[in-house]
Every structure is written in C-alpha cells, then in structure tokens.
Design an enzyme around this catalytic site. Structure first.
Site: not given
Ligand code: NAD
Length: 481
Positions: A252, A286, A177, A383
């Site tokens: 992650e 991230c 997804k 962040e």
């Molecule tokens: P997000 O948590 O908003 O979304 C991530 C994913 O989760 C998307 O596919 C989204 O559609 C899905 N999602 C949203 N609500 C959900 C729910 N209720 N249930 C299940 N899935 C759901 O994150 P973002 O804004 O897309 O990405 C940014 C974040 O990701 C930052 O905090 C960043 O640090 C983190 N990140 C971490 C890493 C790592 O390896 N540690 C890598 C990249 C990004």
C-alpha cells in the site's frame, strides 16, 4: 479509563521486554519539537524472537481457536478500544501531531476494524466445485501462518486496524513493526488487545528503525506473508527482500490523487472535500488529494473560493485542534518546504496560504495553494506529503482523463459532475484503485476495499476483500467413485 504501559518495552510472546541490546530511540512531540518519551530500538534478534513466538502461537491457543472464537476475541478488543478512545486519541495527537478531532477519528476506526473483522471471522467460506463424475471438490480458506506488518507513521491506528485485524480474523499470527516516528498507539493497542483476551504470541510488536527491525522482518525466512504500507522506495526494498524467500506481499504505497471538477459540478458540495482532502493530517495522507483539476468555465470562480478557504486555514499545535497540525518531523518539514521553494523559484503562482497561530517550535508548514500549474510540473507529479495543493486548469473531459491518469500513481480519484453519462465514462476511464463520484473518500468506511495500481501498490486491504489477501486457498478433490 487508564491503562499503563512502558513505551520502552515491546510485546514478544506475551511478555513486555526491552530491546535485547537495551537500545532506545527518542520520540519527539511534533507540536513542540520536544522529547516526549523513548521507545525500544528492536534489532534483528528481537524480530527473530517475535517470529518464533508467533509460530508457537500458531500451534498454541490462537491456532486452535475456531473462527467463532477468534471473532469473539476481536469483537472484545473492539469493545475495549471504544472504552479507551480518549486515551488513544490524546496519545496519537501527541505522538503524530494530529489535531484532536482527526486523532479521534482514527481511534474510532481501529475499534470499528476490530468489530468488523470480529464479525467477519466466521463468515469466510470456500466453494464446492462441480467436477468429473466420482469427485467431490471444494476449497478451504486457511491462514498464511505468521504475517509481518510494517506500518507508516501517518495513520498508525487505521493501518494496524485494517491489516492486523484482517490477519487475525483469518487465524494468522502477527509481528507488527510500527514506524519509529509513531509507535505509541501500536503499543497501547497491544496492551488493550491483551486485556481483551488475545492469547499470547498472536500479536507481537517490535518497535525500531526501518533499516534494522523493518529490514529484518521483511527479509525473514520464517514469515509467510508481509503487508507493507509506506513509501514506494521502501516498498520496493520490502518486495525484493520478500522475493528472496518467495513470501507474498501486499504493498500500500503513495499517491498523487486528483479531484476533477467539471463545469456542471455542485461547488457548494465539493468545496469542503476539495480543500479538506488536501490538508487532512497536514497533507500526510496516502490518499491526499494533492491535485485539483478544474474545468475552464468555473476556474476563476472556484479558484476564488479555494483562495478564501485557504486564507481562513489555521495552523497550530495538535492539542488546539485547528485545521492543520504540525508535520511529523523536522525532516518532513524540510522536505515539504523544499517543494514550496521549488514551486516559487519555478515561477508558480502562490494563490493563497493558511496562517500560523502558534508560537510553539514544532514542525509547522503553512498550507499552500498553487494556481495555474502545468500537469508536467514536479509539484503536480511527485507525492509531497505536506499541506500543498496544485490547481490545474483543463478544457475537455478527454484532457481531464489524460491529466488525471498522467502520473505513475493510481490510488484515488474524485470526480465532481452532475452529468450521469460522464460519471459512467469517468468510472471506466480513470486508472485508480478507488473512484469517488460527487464525494471524496466516502467517509473512509472500514467496509470499503482499498489499494492502488501502478506505483500506488497492489493487493487490497479493508472490507471483506482483505480476508482473501490474508488467507490461502486450498483446493481439495476427493475421489469416491
Ligand atoms: P516509509 O516507507 O519511510 O516507512 C514505512 C515503514 O517502513 C516504517 O515502519 C519504516 O520504519 C519501515 N521501513 C523503512 N525502511 C525500511 C526497510 N529498509 N525495510 C523494511 N522496512 C523499512 O514511509 P513513511 O514515510 O513512514 O510513510 C509515508 C508513505 O506511506 C507515503 O508514501 C504514503 O503515501 C504511504 N502510505 C500509503 C498508504 C496506503 O494505504 N496506500 C497509507 C499510508 C501511507
């Protein structure tokens, strides 16, 4: 090379299809703020179908493949991805707003992940265990079964490469997804994987909203593992949903990663990393280095260099391939600008800002460097996920460790010092999943295990380590007398 796919369709059980209810989501080009295309808005029903198809594939061709055969398919996908590097680059650049060079690095990485996990598929072994007389005991590494992969918008190709690649190598099937803001390279990847011979159902892609398709996947009773990359808030929801079904998760999450620059550091070597790791992908990384901890003896000199570099930074459309592109969305731009306003209203010193060179109406934010920031300030603790860095002065090694370890995150830390003893002490004292000494990120190699501690999450992806996370250990004890 050209390959066609319909952005409004998803891949389920080897068939490209619209969302069951026909719903779509608009995709906006962050560089222009204009409509790019539409994607399918998959629902819980689409996720159900994808999970069913993934189970079928476990019993079908993919489930029957030997490790060698799986490795060959992944290697083929890697080769094909190399052929489609230009297409992947341009598509990602339009969809995410990444300057072309940065988008290309991700296209190279996804191919590299497939090659790496293709080569590793038949090299994961169990052990034999010396035990009581009359027994032979050994361990087997087996797939979980159906694995769910929820991916954010900032590095779709890198994250799909490292999680789907490792899961497939171990013989799992996947339901992916991608984030609603950045689905296009996930779909193109799936098309390329099909062409490269991945059997149907081994990889299913359901696009859609997080609280619809994402929630349906994370709470699905018939998946056996979920890998989530994204924010702490959603990670926590995913973990709770998975807990109801006792499904193991890898999380992650985010970070507030520091680089610590001691008085004896090689500043020429450090400079490109100090700023580069803060503004890469417009700070939406991230492992972005959003805190620069600088020792008092070099503070003035280094700040001057940082200011000079910031003043030379150029911001503009992804296609122009400048230092910084747009943020992913209007929402993200508003959020980041809110942090900048907060800093200014709190009396923080704006040491320098980059310059806009675009007349486009995309989601741009000028990179901003704040100086003399207290480690307790909101901008030094939360962040931000934008091109914003804070410079924090410190006096002693002890103080640097306290500040570096002083947030709720623990993803990456960089240390710049020529003192070998200090390098060793810092390596022990720093609380983070990754520590880089006299570099930052080490080029992001696919070989290097990656993950966090604290609110940065748990579990490791990348490298061979990921193969353990995407498999289950079975102990077999044979009594033969
Ligand atoms: P997000 O948590 O908003 O979304 C991530 C994913 O989760 C998307 O596919 C989204 O559609 C899905 N999602 C949203 N609500 C959900 C729910 N209720 N249930 C299940 N899935 C759901 O994150 P973002 O804004 O897309 O990405 C940014 C974040 O990701 C930052 O905090 C960043 O640090 C983190 N990140 C971490 C890493 C790592 O390896 N540690 C890598 C990249 C990004």
């Amino acid at each position: 090379m050209t390959i066609s796919f319909n952005t409004e369709q998803m891949l389920v059980g080897g068939k490209w299809r619209n969302a069951e209810n026909g719903a779509t989501i608009d995709v906006i080009n962050p560089s222009t703020g204009k409509l790019l295309c539409k994607i399918a808005r998959g629902s819980a029903n689409d996720v159900n179908m994808a999970v069913k198809e993934a189970h079928k594939a476990l019993k079908g061709d993919w489930g029957k493949f030997t490790a060698l055969e799986r490795g060959r398919v992944l290697t083929n996908i890697g080769r094909k991805l190399v052929e489609y590097e230009d297409e992947l680059t341009v598509l990602e650049s339009k969809d995410v707003g990444k300057p072309l060079k940065q988008a290309r690095a991700d296209a190279v990485a996804i191919a590299r992940y497939m090659e790496f996990y293709g080569g590793a598929a038949d090299k994961v072994m169990g052990h034999t265990i010396p035990y009581l007389d009359g027994y032979t005991v050994y361990t087997l590494r087996e797939p979980h079964g159906v694995t769910g992969h929820i991916v954010p918008w900032n590095y779709p190709m890198q994250i799909i490469g490292r999680s789907v690649g490792a899961a497939l190598a171990m013989g799992n099937t996947c339901v992916l997804k991608p984030a609603e803001d950045a689905c296009l390279t996930a779909l193109l990847f799936a098309r390329i994987a099909e062409e490269a011979g991945l059997p149907k159902g081994a990889l299913n892609v359901v696009t859609g909203l997080g609280n619809e398709a994402g929630a349906a996947l994370s709470g699905h009773p018939d998946i056996q593992h979920i890998s989530f990359t994204g924010s702490v808030a959603v990670g926590s929801m995913v973990q709770k949903a998975a807990a109801d079904n006792i499904v193991p998760v890898t999380l992650e999450l985010g970070g507030k990663s520091p680089q610590i620059v001691f008085d004896d550091a090689d500043l020429d070597a450090a400079m490109p990393f100090l700023v580069g790791a803060g503004i890469q992908n417009a700070g939406q990384t991230c492992s972005a280095s959003s805190r620069l901890l600088v020792q008092s003896g070099i503070y003035d000199e280094l700040l001057k260099r940082l200011v000079d570099r910031y003043q030379s930074l150029e911001v503009g459309p992804a296609i122009d391939d400048l230092d910084v592109g747009p943020l992913i969305s209007a929402k993200q731009k508003q959020l980041v600008e809110g942090y900048v306003m907060n800093g200014i209203q709190n009396g923080l010193t704006v040491a320098a800002q980059g310059k806009m060179v675009s007349a486009e109406r995309g989601f741009y934010v000028r990179p901003t460097l704040f100086a003399d920031v207290s480690p307790q300030h909101k901008l030094a603790r939360e962040e931000i996920f934008g091109p914003i860095q804070v410079v924090i002065p410190f006096e002693s090694e002890k103080e640097a460790i306290e500040i570096a370890n002083g947030t709720e995150y623990g993803l990456v830390t960089g240390v710049w010092t020529r003192d070998g003893g200090r390098q060793m002490r810092m390596a022990k004292a720093i609380k983070a999943g990754q520590l880089f000494i006299n570099n930052y990120g080490a080029g992001g190699g696919v070989e290097l295990p990656f993950g966090g501690i604290g609110k940065s999450g748990f579990g490791r992806e990348k490298g061979l380590e990921a193969l353990y996370g995407f498999s289950v250990l079975k102990t077999v004890a044979v009594y033969h007398g």
